[in-house]
Every structure is written in structure tokens, then in C-alpha cells.
Motif scaffolding. Structure first.
Motif, short mmCIF file in Angstrom:
data_model
loop_
_atom_site.label_atom_id
_atom_site.label_comp_id
_atom_site.label_asym_id
_atom_site.label_seq_id
_atom_site.Cartn_x
_atom_site.Cartn_y
_atom_site.Cartn_z
N GLN A 141 0.85 -1.20 0.00
CA GLN A 141 0.00 0.00 0.00
C GLN A 141 0.88 1.25 0.00
OE1 GLN A 141 -3.54 -0.21 -0.31
NE2 GLN A 141 -2.74 -2.24 -0.80
N HIS B 64 -4.64 7.11 -4.81
CA HIS B 64 -5.49 5.99 -5.23
C HIS B 64 -5.13 5.56 -6.66
CE1 HIS B 64 -9.09 3.49 -5.50
NE2 HIS B 64 -9.25 4.00 -6.71
N GLN C 126 -1.82 3.85 -6.65
CA GLN C 126 -2.00 2.50 -6.08
C GLN C 126 -2.48 1.53 -7.16
OE1 GLN C 126 -1.27 1.48 -2.76
NE2 GLN C 126 -1.52 -0.52 -3.70
#
Length: 168
Positions: A11, A82, A85
Motif C-alpha cells: 500500500q 489511489h 496505487q
């Protein structure tokens, strides 16, 4: 057949993964640099080649960068992280697919090294194209509708890859 357990994709965190100096010429606000490495040991048994694969993805913190000063709102920063990711998650699918594809082939004793290298290049090219399409279609995360669509695509591919690798 032994299977490596890859757990979950790493992450991303702005403070941990983005240590590089931003490219001032780049129109983009962030870059996540990653490397895929594989190696293998081989044994020949009764005219068949068995390979023991080592397969890994690393996030290159010193080549990854972000221009947080360009993204004023907290929501904007979250959206950008995001999107980045998503790149990591695509690489994670590459990792599991490479594991599955490279281990489950029959290789010829004479030219297995070439066969493995060719296969690895095909996998790499496929995922490079997927990464480019992800950026183009989501407009680097700024098209929220397409980002949501890609989130689903990536999530589905992660589930498929996990299912395929756990059935071995």
C-alpha cells in the motif's frame, strides 16, 4: 507444485514511497517507479525441465516522486494516491500471472532459457500496455468515471489471479 504466497499488494504512502526528485518537465503530478525481477533454478529430469521460480516486484522509492505542492486539496491528494496505487495493483497482478504462467509450462531441455525469456518478455509487454492504457483511459486519474471502471477491472483481475494461483 509449490506456490509462493504474495499476500497483498504493497500500500502506497506519500512519505514512504516517493523519495525521488520530481521531474519538473513532466506534466504529471506523480510517478511510481517499479521493477519486476525474476530468476529461476532449473533441474532436468527425464528429458523435462523443472524450474524453481523466484519472482518479485519492488517499488523504487528513489525513482518515484510526487508534486504534492501542485495538489492543493486533501481529496485531490487521496485521488492521486489511489490512482498510483492502481499502478502497483496492476504490477501485483503481473507478479501472480508471471508466477502461474512461467511455472506451468513444459519447457524443452534444449532451449528452455530462451523459452522462459520469451515468455517473460511477453508477460512484461502485456502489462506495460495495460499500465499505459490505465493512464490514458483514466487521464492519469483525473477522469473519475474511468478511474472507477479501472478500479473494478483491476480488482477483478486480482481476484482471478488469486483464485488461479490458489487452485494449484
Amino acid at each position: 507444485m509449490s506456490r509462493q504466497d504474495y499476500g497483498e499488494p504493497e500500500q502506497l504512502d506519500w512519505n514512504i514511497h516517493f523519495k525521488g526528485k520530481p521531474d519538473t518537465n513532466s506534466p504529471f503530478y506523480a510517478l511510481t517507479a517499479m521493477t519486476w525481477k525474476y530468476s529461476y533454478g532449473s533441474t532436468v529430469y527425464r528429458n523435462r525441465v523443472e524450474i524453481k521460480l523466484k519472482n518479485e516486484i519492488t517499488i523504487d522509492k528513489n525513482r518515484s516522486w510526487v508534486k504534492l505542492d501542485k495538489v492543493k486539496s486533501e481529496e485531490g491528494r487521496e485521488n492521486l494516491l489511489h490512482h498510483e496505487q492502481g499502478h502497483v495493483n496492476i504490477q501485483y497482478v503481473l507478479l501472480m500471472e508471471a508466477d502461474r504462467v512461467l511455472k506451468n509450462r513444459s519447457y524443452s531441455v534444449k532451449n528452455y532459457k530462451i523459452q522462459i525469456a520469451d515468455l517473460a518478455n511477453e508477460i512484461s509487454d502485456y502489462f506495460d500496455t495495460m499500465q499505459k492504457n490505465y493512464d490514458e483511459e483514466t487521464e492519469h486519474g483525473s477522469n473519475h468515471k474511468m478511474q472507477a471502471r479501472w478500479d473494478e477491472i483491476i480488482s477483478d483481475k486480482m481476484e482471478e489471479s488469486k483464485a488461479a494461483s490458489s487452485s494449484k
